[in-house]
Design a protein around this motif. Sequence first.
Motif, PDB file in Angstrom:
ATOM      1  N   SER A 138      -4.734 -13.867 -24.882  1.00  0.00           N
ATOM      2  CA  SER A 138      -4.862 -13.015 -23.601  1.00  0.00           C
ATOM      3  C   SER A 138      -6.302 -12.734 -23.050  1.00  0.00           C
ATOM      4  O   SER A 138      -7.154 -12.349 -23.947  1.00  0.00           O
ATOM      5  N   LEU A 139      -6.686 -13.045 -21.824  1.00  0.00           N
ATOM      6  CA  LEU A 139      -8.063 -12.576 -21.380  1.00  0.00           C
ATOM      7  C   LEU A 139      -7.919 -11.278 -20.491  1.00  0.00           C
ATOM      8  O   LEU A 139      -8.950 -10.555 -20.075  1.00  0.00           O
ATOM      9  N   ASN A 140      -6.876 -10.598 -20.447  1.00  0.00           N
ATOM     10  CA  ASN A 140      -6.615  -9.421 -19.695  1.00  0.00           C
ATOM     11  C   ASN A 140      -7.511  -8.336 -20.246  1.00  0.00           C
ATOM     12  O   ASN A 140      -7.642  -8.057 -21.442  1.00  0.00           O
ATOM     13  N   GLY A 141      -8.322  -7.668 -19.256  1.00  0.00           N
ATOM     14  CA  GLY A 141      -9.131  -6.463 -19.693  1.00  0.00           C
ATOM     15  C   GLY A 141     -10.626  -6.789 -20.073  1.00  0.00           C
ATOM     16  O   GLY A 141     -11.393  -5.794 -20.300  1.00  0.00           O
ATOM     17  N   LEU A 142     -10.766  -8.021 -20.265  1.00  0.00           N
ATOM     18  CA  LEU A 142     -12.044  -8.517 -20.772  1.00  0.00           C
ATOM     19  C   LEU A 142     -13.074  -8.847 -19.486  1.00  0.00           C
ATOM     20  O   LEU A 142     -12.428  -9.159 -18.559  1.00  0.00           O
ATOM     21  N   PRO A 143     -14.407  -8.360 -19.749  1.00  0.00           N
ATOM     22  CA  PRO A 143     -15.286  -8.695 -18.471  1.00  0.00           C
ATOM     23  C   PRO A 143     -15.603 -10.329 -18.249  1.00  0.00           C
ATOM     24  O   PRO A 143     -15.421 -10.975 -19.335  1.00  0.00           O
ATOM     25  N   PRO A 144     -16.308 -10.553 -17.242  1.00  0.00           N
ATOM     26  CA  PRO A 144     -16.593 -11.871 -16.863  1.00  0.00           C
ATOM     27  C   PRO A 144     -17.438 -12.534 -18.204  1.00  0.00           C
ATOM     28  O   PRO A 144     -17.232 -13.740 -18.418  1.00  0.00           O
ATOM     29  N   HIS A 145     -18.450 -11.875 -18.818  1.00  0.00           N
ATOM     30  CA  HIS A 145     -19.158 -12.563 -19.947  1.00  0.00           C
ATOM     31  C   HIS A 145     -18.304 -12.669 -21.262  1.00  0.00           C
ATOM     32  O   HIS A 145     -18.629 -13.590 -21.782  1.00  0.00           O
ATOM     33  N   ALA A 146     -17.323 -11.774 -21.310  1.00  0.00           N
ATOM     34  CA  ALA A 146     -16.793 -12.096 -22.513  1.00  0.00           C
ATOM     35  C   ALA A 146     -15.659 -13.255 -22.118  1.00  0.00           C
ATOM     36  O   ALA A 146     -15.266 -13.914 -22.960  1.00  0.00           O
ATOM     37  N   ARG A 147     -15.167 -13.426 -21.046  1.00  0.00           N
ATOM     38  CA  ARG A 147     -14.381 -14.612 -20.764  1.00  0.00           C
ATOM     39  C   ARG A 147     -15.009 -15.887 -20.896  1.00  0.00           C
ATOM     40  O   ARG A 147     -14.668 -16.973 -21.269  1.00  0.00           O
TER      41      ARG A 147
END
Length: 236
Positions: A66-75
Motif C-alpha cells: 500500500s502507498l496510502n498515506g505516503l507523501p509524493p517523495h516516498a512514493r
Amino acid sequence: MTSVFRAQGVSVSFGGVRAVVGVDLEIEPGELMGLIGPNGAGKTTFIDAVTGFVRYEGTVELDGASLNGLPPHARARRGLARTWQTVELFDDLTVRENLTVAAKDGGQASVDGELELLDLKTSAEAMPWELTQAQRKRAGIARALVARPRLLLLDEPGAGLDTRQSAELGELLQNIATSGTPVLLVDHDMGLVLNTCERVVVMDSGSVIAHGTPAQVRGDERVIAAYLGHSSAGAA
C-alpha cells in the motif's frame, strides 16, 4: 500474473465537486496502458492522486504494498515515477547532467542507457534551450526513467508534437515497456494512444466509462458520445 500497480475505488473531491469517482485500474508488468478522456474527465487528477499530490479515498498499491498515506517523495522512492504536462528541465544543465542529478545512486550507466533508449545520445551535451519540443519531451521521460521506477506515469507527453513526432514517441514508449518498465500513458492524442497501447481505459466526468483493447474502445458508444459531447444528453 501479479499486477505491478493497483488502484481500487480511488475518488477525489474538491469541495462539493467529485473530480474522480471510484476508479479501479491495474497495470501488469511490461504493459503500456492508455488513459484517455475529454477535457475535465479527471485523468490528470487521477495521476495527481495516486502519486500523492492530492488527497483521495480508496487504495493504491505498488508491487502489492500500500502507498496510502505516503507523501509524493516516498512514493517516488518506492518506484512510482511521473512526468508533468510542462517539461521542467534544469536550464543551466546539459541533457546528460539533467539525467545524472535524477539517477538512482548517480548511476552513469543508467544515464547512458536512457539516453540511448530515448534517442538522445547526440543531444546529451546540449542545453535544454537548444532542444526541439520533441527532444524536451523525451528528455523529461528519460529523467524519470533513470530513477529505475517500477511504473512510469506520463501526463500528455504528446502535446505539441506533429504526426511524425507522435508516431516516433509511440515507438519509444513501446520500447520502454518491453524493456521492463510498465507505462501509464495519459494523452489527448487519440492516435498516439490507440495506435500504441495494448489496453485503454476511458474516463468521463471522473468515472471510468470503458476499458479494453483499442479496437473495443474505438467502437464503444459511450466513448463516442463522450468525445462528441453528448454524454450528458445520453445520461439524461
